[in-house]
Motif scaffolding. Structure first.
Motif, PDB file in Angstrom:
ATOM      1  N   LEU A   1      -3.459  -7.465   9.132  1.00  0.00           N
ATOM      2  CA  LEU A   1      -3.707  -6.264   9.938  1.00  0.00           C
ATOM      3  C   LEU A   1      -2.560  -5.264   9.792  1.00  0.00           C
ATOM      4  O   LEU A   1      -2.782  -4.059   9.680  1.00  0.00           O
ATOM      5  N   ALA A   2      -1.328  -5.807   9.734  1.00  0.00           N
ATOM      6  CA  ALA A   2      -0.152  -4.922   9.620  1.00  0.00           C
ATOM      7  C   ALA A   2      -0.206  -4.115   8.336  1.00  0.00           C
ATOM      8  O   ALA A   2       0.106  -2.921   8.323  1.00  0.00           O
ATOM      9  N   ARG A   3      -0.624  -4.751   7.226  1.00  0.00           N
ATOM     10  CA  ARG A   3      -0.616  -4.001   5.970  1.00  0.00           C
ATOM     11  C   ARG A   3      -1.741  -2.967   5.897  1.00  0.00           C
ATOM     12  O   ARG A   3      -1.725  -2.090   5.040  1.00  0.00           O
ATOM     13  N   ALA A   4      -2.698  -3.087   6.814  1.00  0.00           N
ATOM     14  CA  ALA A   4      -3.722  -2.038   6.899  1.00  0.00           C
ATOM     15  C   ALA A   4      -3.224  -0.909   7.807  1.00  0.00           C
ATOM     16  O   ALA A   4      -3.274   0.261   7.441  1.00  0.00           O
ATOM     17  N   PHE A   5      -2.701  -1.262   8.980  1.00  0.00           N
ATOM     18  CA  PHE A   5      -2.286  -0.241   9.945  1.00  0.00           C
ATOM     19  C   PHE A   5      -1.086   0.559   9.453  1.00  0.00           C
ATOM     20  O   PHE A   5      -0.931   1.725   9.802  1.00  0.00           O
ATOM     21  N   ILE A   6      -0.226  -0.057   8.627  1.00  0.00           N
ATOM     22  CA  ILE A   6       0.974   0.627   8.128  1.00  0.00           C
ATOM     23  C   ILE A   6       0.570   1.860   7.299  1.00  0.00           C
ATOM     24  O   ILE A   6       1.317   2.817   7.180  1.00  0.00           O
ATOM     25  N   LEU A   7      -0.646   1.840   6.765  1.00  0.00           N
ATOM     26  CA  LEU A   7      -1.099   2.939   5.900  1.00  0.00           C
ATOM     27  C   LEU A   7      -1.700   4.095   6.711  1.00  0.00           C
ATOM     28  O   LEU A   7      -2.020   5.137   6.150  1.00  0.00           O
ATOM     29  N   GLN A   8      -1.848   3.884   8.008  1.00  0.00           N
ATOM     30  CA  GLN A   8      -2.437   4.889   8.897  1.00  0.00           C
ATOM     31  C   GLN A   8      -3.706   5.492   8.270  1.00  0.00           C
ATOM     32  O   GLN A   8      -3.800   6.695   8.032  1.00  0.00           O
ATOM     33  N   PRO A   9      -4.687   4.624   7.982  1.00  0.00           N
ATOM     34  CA  PRO A   9      -5.858   5.097   7.228  1.00  0.00           C
ATOM     35  C   PRO A   9      -6.765   5.995   8.070  1.00  0.00           C
ATOM     36  O   PRO A   9      -6.792   5.888   9.296  1.00  0.00           O
ATOM     37  N   GLU A  10      -7.491   6.821   7.364  1.00  0.00           N
ATOM     38  CA  GLU A  10      -8.464   7.678   8.040  1.00  0.00           C
ATOM     39  C   GLU A  10      -9.680   6.835   8.446  1.00  0.00           C
ATOM     40  O   GLU A  10     -10.257   7.047   9.496  1.00  0.00           O
TER      41      GLU A  10
ATOM     42  N   GLY B   1       0.816  -1.223   0.000  1.00  0.00           N
ATOM     43  CA  GLY B   1       0.000   0.000   0.000  1.00  0.00           C
ATOM     44  C   GLY B   1       0.844   1.265   0.000  1.00  0.00           C
ATOM     45  O   GLY B   1       0.482   2.274  -0.616  1.00  0.00           O
ATOM     46  N   LEU B   2       1.987   1.209   0.702  1.00  0.00           N
ATOM     47  CA  LEU B   2       2.870   2.389   0.744  1.00  0.00           C
ATOM     48  C   LEU B   2       3.528   2.591  -0.623  1.00  0.00           C
ATOM     49  O   LEU B   2       3.701   3.717  -1.078  1.00  0.00           O
ATOM     50  N   LYS B   3       3.886   1.468  -1.281  1.00  0.00           N
ATOM     51  CA  LYS B   3       4.560   1.579  -2.580  1.00  0.00           C
ATOM     52  C   LYS B   3       3.624   2.137  -3.653  1.00  0.00           C
ATOM     53  O   LYS B   3       4.034   2.982  -4.436  1.00  0.00           O
ATOM     54  N   VAL B   4       2.360   1.674  -3.649  1.00  0.00           N
ATOM     55  CA  VAL B   4       1.451   2.209  -4.675  1.00  0.00           C
ATOM     56  C   VAL B   4       1.152   3.687  -4.435  1.00  0.00           C
ATOM     57  O   VAL B   4       0.779   4.407  -5.359  1.00  0.00           O
ATOM     58  N   ARG B   5       1.361   4.138  -3.201  1.00  0.00           N
ATOM     59  CA  ARG B   5       1.175   5.569  -2.905  1.00  0.00           C
ATOM     60  C   ARG B   5       2.431   6.365  -3.228  1.00  0.00           C
ATOM     61  O   ARG B   5       2.451   7.592  -3.050  1.00  0.00           O
ATOM     62  N   GLY B   6       3.485   5.678  -3.654  1.00  0.00           N
ATOM     63  CA  GLY B   6       4.710   6.342  -4.085  1.00  0.00           C
ATOM     64  C   GLY B   6       5.464   7.030  -2.961  1.00  0.00           C
ATOM     65  O   GLY B   6       6.116   8.053  -3.170  1.00  0.00           O
ATOM     66  N   LEU B   7       5.389   6.478  -1.744  1.00  0.00           N
ATOM     67  CA  LEU B   7       6.095   7.108  -0.626  1.00  0.00           C
ATOM     68  C   LEU B   7       7.600   6.838  -0.710  1.00  0.00           C
ATOM     69  O   LEU B   7       8.007   5.801  -1.227  1.00  0.00           O
ATOM     70  N   PRO B   8       8.431   7.751  -0.204  1.00  0.00           N
ATOM     71  CA  PRO B   8       9.880   7.544  -0.265  1.00  0.00           C
ATOM     72  C   PRO B   8      10.319   6.322   0.560  1.00  0.00           C
ATOM     73  O   PRO B   8       9.658   5.975   1.542  1.00  0.00           O
ATOM     74  N   ARG B   9      11.424   5.727   0.115  1.00  0.00           N
ATOM     75  CA  ARG B   9      11.926   4.494   0.730  1.00  0.00           C
ATOM     76  C   ARG B   9      12.155   4.654   2.249  1.00  0.00           C
ATOM     77  O   ARG B   9      11.884   3.747   3.023  1.00  0.00           O
ATOM     78  N   ARG B  10      12.635   5.840   2.639  1.00  0.00           N
ATOM     79  CA  ARG B  10      12.943   6.106   4.048  1.00  0.00           C
ATOM     80  C   ARG B  10      11.675   5.994   4.913  1.00  0.00           C
ATOM     81  O   ARG B  10      11.676   5.352   5.964  1.00  0.00           O
ATOM     82  N   ILE B  11      10.590   6.570   4.418  1.00  0.00           N
ATOM     83  CA  ILE B  11       9.332   6.527   5.173  1.00  0.00           C
ATOM     84  C   ILE B  11       8.784   5.093   5.188  1.00  0.00           C
ATOM     85  O   ILE B  11       8.298   4.603   6.212  1.00  0.00           O
ATOM     86  N   ILE B  12       8.908   4.416   4.035  1.00  0.00           N
ATOM     87  CA  ILE B  12       8.424   3.028   3.959  1.00  0.00           C
ATOM     88  C   ILE B  12       9.140   2.184   5.015  1.00  0.00           C
ATOM     89  O   ILE B  12       8.511   1.430   5.755  1.00  0.00           O
ATOM     90  N   GLN B  13      10.465   2.365   5.108  1.00  0.00           N
ATOM     91  CA  GLN B  13      11.245   1.568   6.053  1.00  0.00           C
ATOM     92  C   GLN B  13      10.828   1.863   7.500  1.00  0.00           C
ATOM     93  O   GLN B  13      10.626   0.936   8.290  1.00  0.00           O
TER      94      GLN B  13
END
Lengths: 361, 222
Positions: free
Chosen positions: A150-159, A105-117
């Motif tokens: 659950l982790a792949r949902a929470f990692i996105l900090q969804p509204e 989810g973070l990659k499809v949003r194009g977030l920088p590698r540092r934030i993804i890590q």
């Protein structure tokens, strides 16, 4: 973008049709910020369709969706959808490792590698996935798969977090345990969450507000407490676990209570009503007490009844009684032994007026 | 001879490589469309693609030759007996193979994958790319099948290319030429080169295809 006083998400005149069949008809529906909303109903009621429309992964054939008062259209739908996450009933993983799935989810949003890590480290520690990150998803156990999901949902900090019966493949105790953990997590974070379920205990354990769906229509919505204690129809009453629903007629009033005739019996119940009005009385089995004779006190309704059947349950015994009509009582095994009851004998059943819910028809 | 061999190898790789790339560029979207789309004529198109997978190269060669023939409908393009004509013929051979194999591959992917991708925030294109990646075993099988079939076919390239020395001679037509002239040693050398190329390219494609695949080891029952 935010309009003051607007709900986080709102559906207006939404309809969905599958294969020529109307599966959803929602005149208006809202998701408010910070609430834990449960979409509750039997299988095939349209809960998942409603959730997919709310999560913007499916388009309704008719109707409008508003996000903070702004209409959702082709130009803003992707950006708004990326504020949400929907977890499906059965975790569906992409080929690869736990790591690649969690950061998808973070990659499809194009977030920088540092934030993804940094987000990955956080999510891995939150769901104890540190040692699983390089494991291939096909080699996960059921519980591990749920944690990764659950982790792949929470990692996105969804509204808004949408959960479509997320623990249904698990057994009842594991489901309850995970749901409790999830409730604590989202409660602490004040995370707006929408949960789909057909389990009553999940509604009670998780929700702050419930919407009851049947045949694609919202039959009742309100606080969980309200929906469970004051169902507005026979069907909703049965869905929220009311064991006995009796049809009767208002015949009078006494001490600010209505007198309702059912068969040869009269009940005293609170509630608005007028003479000759047809009403339904909802009685939960746990609100019926059994005694060898009527006792003095606050119980206003005593019915001499014959014991027809006894069904052992996990914590209580369910007793089917007959006093001209049938109703159910739940008694503890200790009380049953003390009263020395058995099928075929007579017993007094007492029901407090305030524990009977009246539905006007 | 060495320069001539290099020329032949170079032309073989560029014609078949170009044909495979064009077939991929056209066949992959067609395969995806056939796998996911619901439109009138889809069944007929899918049947045509499946039939096309078994199309005899010599028939393709005949049709392309008739079209590109100087007096033919596309004769004014002047493409007959050129590498471009060979590419066209090979694209027609490879295209149904790419489309058919990728269609089958995508249809085998879990149908919930696109929904899961969207639910995690993927755009339409990202969802499609995720789907293609999930079907990558089949996609690479499609590349291998397409490249293998065009680099090793002789009928179509001979008919539309003419096997002109230094212009349209490729490994397969050169092998045919040398065999006809009784020069079996040269023919065998060329066959060896062709096999080596086919093997090397397929070896790397297989490595790519199997990367990340972790099949559970077989356990035999006693």
């Amino acid at each position: 973008m935010e309009h003051r006083g607007s709900p986080l998400l709102e559906l207006v005149q939404v309809r969905q049709i599958y294969g020529g069949r109307l599966v959803l008809d929602i005149p208006q529906f809202r998701v408010e910020k910070g609430e834990r909303l449960v979409l509750f109903g039997p299988n095939g009621a349209g809960k998942s369709s409603l959730m997919r429309i709310l999560a913007l992964v499916e388009k309704p054939v008719q109707g409008c969706i508003f996000y903070q008062g702004t209409p959702v259209d082709a130009s803003n739908s992707l950006a708004i959808r990326r504020r949400f996450v929907l977890l499906l009933q059965k975790p569906v993983f992409f080929q690869g490792t736990v790591r690649s799935n969690v950061i998808y989810g973070l990659k499809v949003r194009g977030l920088p590698r540092r934030i993804i890590q940094s987000r990955l480290d956080e999510a891995a520690s939150m769901f104890s996935l540190e040692n699983l990150l390089d494991r291939h998803v096909e080699r996960l156990s059921g519980g591990e798969a749920q944690r990764v999901n659950l982790a792949r949902a929470f990692i996105l900090q969804p509204e808004i977090l949408f959960l479509d019966e997320p623990f249904s493949p698990l057994d009842a105790s594991a489901r309850q345990e995970l749901l409790e953990v999830l409730r604590r997590t989202v409660q602490t974070a004040q995370q707006t969450t929408v949960l789909v379920t057909h389990h009553r205990e999940e509604v009670l354990l998780f929700g702050t507000r419930a919407a009851v769906l049947m045949d694609g229509v919202i039959r009742q919505e309100g606080s969980v407490e309200e929906v469970f204690s004051r169902p507005n129809s026979d069907e909703v009453a049965r869905l929220v676990g009311v064991d006995t629903v009796l049809a009767g007629q208002v015949v009078g009033a006494q001490d600010q209570l209505l007198e309702v005739q059912i068969g040869n019996q009269k009940f005293l119940v609170p509630g608005p009503g007028r003479p000759h009005q047809c009403v339904l009385l909802c009685i939960r089995s746990e609100n019926v007490i059994l005694a060898s004779r009527p006792t003095e006190g606050s119980v206003r309704n005593w019915l001499l009844s014959r014991i027809i059947e006894i069904h052992p349950r996990e914590r209580t015994l369910e007793v089917v009684l007959d006093c001209g009509f049938r109703f159910k009582a739940a008694v503890t095994r200790a009380a049953w032994m003390e009263l020395g009851l058995e099928a075929g004998t007579n017993v007094w059943a007492g029901i407090k007026a305030t524990s009977i819910h009246l539905i006007s028809q | 001879m060495k320069t001539e061999l290099l020329e032949i190898v170079g032309l073989t790789l560029s014609v078949s490589g170009m044909a495979t790339l064009i077939a991929l560029a056209l066949g992959l979207p067609l395969g995806v469309l056939l796998a996911l789309g619901r439109f009138p004529g889809r069944g007929l198109l899918a049947a045509m693609v499946n039939t096309g997978m078994g199309l005899p190269p010599v028939v393709v060669g005949l049709v392309v030759a008739m079209l590109l023939w100087r007096s033919g409908p596309l004769g004014q393009w002047g493409l007959i007996y050129t590498p471009a004509a060979m590419v066209i013929a090979q694209v027609i051979i490879a295209l149904p193979m790419v489309a058919g194999v990728s269609m089958a591959g995508i249809q085998q992917v879990d149908p919930m994958i696109p929904l899961q991708a969207r639910a995690l925030g993927a755009s339409g294109w990202q969802t499609l790319w995720t789907l293609v990646k999930e079907a990558r075993l089949s996609m690479l099988a499609a590349v291998m099948a397409a490249f293998g079939s065009v680099i090793s076919e002789v009928g179509a390239v001979l008919m539309v290319g003419g096997n002109l020395k230094g212009q349209t001679r490729v490994l397969t037509t050169a092998i045919l030429q040398e065999t006809r002239m009784g020069r079996f040693e040269t023919a065998l050398t060329l066959a060896y080169v062709l096999l080596m190329f086919t093997f090397t390219i397929n070896f790397f494609l297989t490595r790519l295809q199997q990367k990340g695949v972790r099949a559970a080891p077989l356990r035999w029952r006693r």
